[in-house]
Design a protein around this motif. Structure first.
Motif, mmCIF file in Angstrom:
data_model
loop_
_atom_site.group_PDB
_atom_site.id
_atom_site.type_symbol
_atom_site.label_atom_id
_atom_site.label_comp_id
_atom_site.label_asym_id
_atom_site.label_seq_id
_atom_site.Cartn_x
_atom_site.Cartn_y
_atom_site.Cartn_z
ATOM 1 N N LEU A 96 0.338 7.388 -6.121
ATOM 2 C CA LEU A 96 -0.450 8.124 -6.561
ATOM 3 C C LEU A 96 0.049 9.720 -6.474
ATOM 4 C CD1 LEU A 96 -3.760 8.820 -6.783
ATOM 5 C CD2 LEU A 96 -3.967 8.528 -4.471
ATOM 6 N N ALA A 97 1.164 9.756 -5.601
ATOM 7 C CA ALA A 97 1.925 10.657 -5.117
ATOM 8 C C ALA A 97 2.711 11.305 -6.635
ATOM 9 C CB ALA A 97 2.320 11.141 -4.467
ATOM 10 N N GLN A 98 2.867 10.430 -8.256
ATOM 11 C CA GLN A 98 4.098 10.597 -8.452
ATOM 12 C C GLN A 98 5.130 10.297 -8.481
ATOM 13 O OE1 GLN A 98 3.001 10.771 -11.805
ATOM 14 N NE2 GLN A 98 1.049 10.269 -10.889
ATOM 15 N N ASP A 99 5.881 9.447 -7.340
ATOM 16 C CA ASP A 99 6.754 9.374 -6.848
ATOM 17 C C ASP A 99 7.636 7.768 -7.415
ATOM 18 O OD1 ASP A 99 9.050 8.379 -4.898
ATOM 19 O OD2 ASP A 99 8.105 9.237 -2.811
ATOM 20 N N GLU A 100 7.800 7.977 -7.988
ATOM 21 C CA GLU A 100 8.720 6.287 -8.724
ATOM 22 C C GLU A 100 9.482 5.792 -7.915
ATOM 23 O OE1 GLU A 100 10.810 4.783 -12.596
ATOM 24 O OE2 GLU A 100 9.874 6.309 -12.602
ATOM 25 N N ALA A 101 10.234 6.794 -7.665
ATOM 26 C CA ALA A 101 11.308 5.960 -6.652
ATOM 27 C C ALA A 101 11.118 5.633 -4.939
ATOM 28 C CB ALA A 101 12.882 6.932 -6.226
ATOM 29 N N GLY A 102 9.998 6.381 -4.814
ATOM 30 C CA GLY A 102 9.160 5.848 -3.089
ATOM 31 C C GLY A 102 8.671 4.290 -3.950
ATOM 32 N N ALA A 103 7.422 4.266 -4.799
ATOM 33 C CA ALA A 103 6.966 2.980 -4.759
ATOM 34 C C ALA A 103 7.726 1.930 -5.220
ATOM 35 C CB ALA A 103 6.390 3.394 -6.413
ATOM 36 N N ALA A 131 13.204 3.267 -19.234
ATOM 37 C CA ALA A 131 13.523 4.195 -19.128
ATOM 38 C C ALA A 131 12.960 4.778 -17.650
ATOM 39 C CB ALA A 131 12.854 5.030 -20.778
ATOM 40 N N PRO A 132 13.009 6.238 -16.928
ATOM 41 C CA PRO A 132 12.517 7.050 -16.017
ATOM 42 C C PRO A 132 11.624 7.195 -16.110
ATOM 43 C CG PRO A 132 14.736 7.222 -15.759
ATOM 44 C CD PRO A 132 14.154 6.608 -17.438
ATOM 45 N N ALA A 133 10.387 7.201 -15.724
ATOM 46 C CA ALA A 133 9.154 7.567 -15.712
ATOM 47 C C ALA A 133 8.111 7.963 -14.073
ATOM 48 C CB ALA A 133 8.060 6.291 -16.132
ATOM 49 N N ALA A 134 6.978 8.820 -14.875
ATOM 50 C CA ALA A 134 6.782 9.392 -14.091
ATOM 51 C C ALA A 134 5.483 7.869 -12.906
ATOM 52 C CB ALA A 134 6.056 10.829 -13.923
ATOM 53 N N ALA A 135 5.529 8.536 -11.959
ATOM 54 C CA ALA A 135 4.334 7.567 -10.856
ATOM 55 C C ALA A 135 2.812 8.025 -11.581
ATOM 56 C CB ALA A 135 4.199 6.648 -9.441
ATOM 57 N N LYS A 136 1.945 7.322 -11.823
ATOM 58 C CA LYS A 136 0.834 6.908 -12.263
ATOM 59 C C LYS A 136 -0.193 6.702 -10.984
ATOM 60 C CE LYS A 136 -2.601 7.224 -15.945
ATOM 61 N NZ LYS A 136 -3.310 5.802 -17.223
ATOM 62 N N PRO A 137 -0.918 7.940 -10.709
ATOM 63 C CA PRO A 137 -2.133 7.584 -9.364
ATOM 64 C C PRO A 137 -2.947 6.481 -9.925
ATOM 65 C CG PRO A 137 -2.348 10.006 -10.375
ATOM 66 C CD PRO A 137 -1.702 9.108 -11.516
ATOM 67 N N ALA A 172 10.921 1.243 -3.878
ATOM 68 C CA ALA A 172 11.496 0.790 -3.147
ATOM 69 C C ALA A 172 10.239 0.325 -2.153
ATOM 70 C CB ALA A 172 12.083 1.639 -2.408
ATOM 71 N N ALA A 173 8.762 0.412 -2.189
ATOM 72 C CA ALA A 173 8.108 0.111 -0.939
ATOM 73 C C ALA A 173 7.267 -1.464 -1.847
ATOM 74 C CB ALA A 173 6.885 0.888 -1.189
ATOM 75 N N TRP A 174 7.205 -1.858 -3.215
ATOM 76 C CA TRP A 174 6.717 -2.811 -4.167
ATOM 77 C C TRP A 174 7.507 -3.697 -3.707
ATOM 78 C CZ3 TRP A 174 4.668 0.916 -8.401
ATOM 79 C CH2 TRP A 174 3.302 0.660 -7.932
ATOM 80 N N SER A 175 9.089 -3.583 -4.078
ATOM 81 C CA SER A 175 10.318 -4.518 -3.648
ATOM 82 C C SER A 175 10.785 -5.306 -2.789
ATOM 83 C CB SER A 175 11.843 -3.554 -4.304
ATOM 84 O OG SER A 175 11.406 -3.422 -5.268
ATOM 85 N N ALA A 176 10.040 -4.038 -1.461
ATOM 86 C CA ALA A 176 10.537 -4.638 -0.215
ATOM 87 C C ALA A 176 9.032 -5.691 0.457
ATOM 88 C CB ALA A 176 9.940 -3.274 1.043
ATOM 89 N N ALA A 177 7.780 -4.837 -0.478
ATOM 90 C CA ALA A 177 6.643 -6.377 -0.359
ATOM 91 C C ALA A 177 7.154 -7.166 -0.794
ATOM 92 C CB ALA A 177 5.837 -5.193 -0.785
ATOM 93 N N ALA A 178 7.903 -7.289 -2.232
ATOM 94 C CA ALA A 178 7.934 -8.758 -2.743
ATOM 95 C C ALA A 178 8.874 -9.196 -2.506
ATOM 96 C CB ALA A 178 8.777 -8.404 -4.743
ATOM 97 N N ARG A 179 10.081 -9.093 -1.027
ATOM 98 C CA ARG A 179 10.843 -9.560 -0.717
ATOM 99 C C ARG A 179 10.107 -9.989 0.328
ATOM 100 N NH1 ARG A 179 13.423 -5.153 0.307
ATOM 101 N NH2 ARG A 179 13.023 -5.269 2.373
ATOM 102 N N LEU A 180 8.976 -9.332 0.585
ATOM 103 C CA LEU A 180 9.027 -9.967 1.957
ATOM 104 C C LEU A 180 8.152 -11.066 2.184
ATOM 105 C CD1 LEU A 180 8.618 -5.764 4.063
ATOM 106 C CD2 LEU A 180 10.017 -8.550 5.115
ATOM 107 N N GLU A 189 0.881 -0.981 -0.424
ATOM 108 C CA GLU A 189 -0.226 -0.437 -0.235
ATOM 109 C C GLU A 189 0.669 1.061 0.306
ATOM 110 O OE1 GLU A 189 -3.036 2.397 -0.161
ATOM 111 O OE2 GLU A 189 -3.239 0.337 -0.846
ATOM 112 N N ALA A 190 2.148 1.520 0.590
ATOM 113 C CA ALA A 190 2.768 2.120 0.914
ATOM 114 C C ALA A 190 3.578 2.605 -1.227
ATOM 115 C CB ALA A 190 4.373 2.278 1.395
ATOM 116 N N GLY A 191 3.494 1.459 -1.591
ATOM 117 C CA GLY A 191 3.820 1.830 -2.871
ATOM 118 C C GLY A 191 2.815 2.816 -4.617
ATOM 119 N N ASN A 192 1.420 1.765 -3.443
ATOM 120 C CA ASN A 192 -0.042 2.005 -4.906
ATOM 121 C C ASN A 192 0.351 3.788 -4.155
ATOM 122 O OD1 ASN A 192 0.198 -0.057 -4.963
ATOM 123 N ND2 ASN A 192 -1.719 -0.891 -3.752
#
Length: 277
Positions: free
Chosen positions: A230-237, A267-273, A239-247, A223-226
């Motif tokens: 929504l906040a267009q924070d690709e790096a945060g998304a 290529a880098p992309a902006a996060a989409k809500p 990181a959080a999704w990687s943590a969920a997949a690892r856990l 959910e942190a990644g989601n």
């Protein structure tokens, strides 16, 4: 752009246990040496409840024996806890409902706790209409207090989300947080609901509370990644999704996180809500 086809978490995460210690709201009895008049049924129930945590099959057998010898709603509650520990939530709901009806007939205020447990088990079994009835009954009784009241309101909010009554669920969740503020699930569901209602500020605040309490929960990281998306924070998304997949690589939260990560291009992309649920 992040499409988020599979990353959106349901309002009631599958990994949440059906009946937690908080839902088993009958307090453990004090030592007999300090309270000479303690109810013997409370002592036996405390032993049966403890057994349900370590050997649910043995606790179920004990509850059935006790029930045949007049254990009443104490025995039925223990049977429900043992069944829930074994994943048989539909049968657990029947046991808790039987305990609640018996306690109601005896004018015992424990009935509200049993109705709350029945509703919790019915949610886990996927029977949302029955859960709403049980939880309504528990809350209307007016005898739940503290954490038990907060957990019942939390489950009631989950039932309302499942029925797509989001404004009513928001009211219940706000009340639940007042009594169950240490429960990371309450903050997770509050954050998820805020995201679904497009309240990004509330979503970010509440997922931060959930992360502070349970950073190793894959559902919280998903959910942190989601919310980061929504906040267009690709790096945060990422990181959080990687943590969920690892856990939790084999759990729904981990699988959804991997699906979200797979949608990134080179290529880098902006996060989409999120655009789904």
């Amino acid at each position: 752009m992040i499409l988020l086809l599979a990353a959106l978490i349901q309002a009631a995460p599958a990994a949440v246990p059906a009946v937690t210690a908080n839902h088993a709201a009958v307090p453990a009895a004090p030592a007999k040496a300090t309270v000479p008049n303690v109810d013997a049924r409370e002592l036996r129930f405390a032993r049966c409840r403890a057994l349900a945590q370590t050997d649910p099959a043995a606790a179920q057998a004990e509850a059935l024996r006790w029930s045949l010898r007049g254990g009443g709603y104490f025995a039925r509650q223990c049977n429900g806890l043992a069944l829930a520990q074994q994943g048989d939530f539909a049968a657990a709901a029947l046991a808790f409902t039987a305990a609640a009806k018996a306690a109601d007939a005896a004018h015992d205020k424990r009935a509200a706790n049993y109705w709350a447990q029945a509703g919790n088990a019915q949610l886990a079994a996927g029977d949302v209409p029955a859960a709403r009835v049980s939880l309504d009954t528990a809350l209307v009784a007016g005898t739940l207090e503290g954490l038990a009241l907060g957990e019942a309101r939390l489950d009631h909010a989950r039932a309302l989300v499942a029925a797509n009554d989001l404004p009513a669920a928001r009211r219940d969740l706000d009340l639940a947080l007042a009594q169950a503020s240490d429960d990371p699930l309450a903050w997770l569901l509050s954050a998820t609901l805020a995201r679904r209602m497009n309240n990004l500020t509330r979503a970010r605040t509440d997922i931060g509370e959930a992360l502070r309490r349970s950073p190793d929960d894959a559902s919280v990281q998903l959910e942190a990644g989601n919310i980061a998306a929504l906040a267009q924070d690709e790096a945060g998304a990422r990181a959080a999704w990687s943590a969920a997949a690892r856990l939790a690589p084999d759990a729904p939260a981990g699988r959804n996180a991997r699906a979200a990560l797979a949608q990134f291009g080179d290529a880098p992309a902006a996060a989409k809500p999120p655009t789904g649920r």
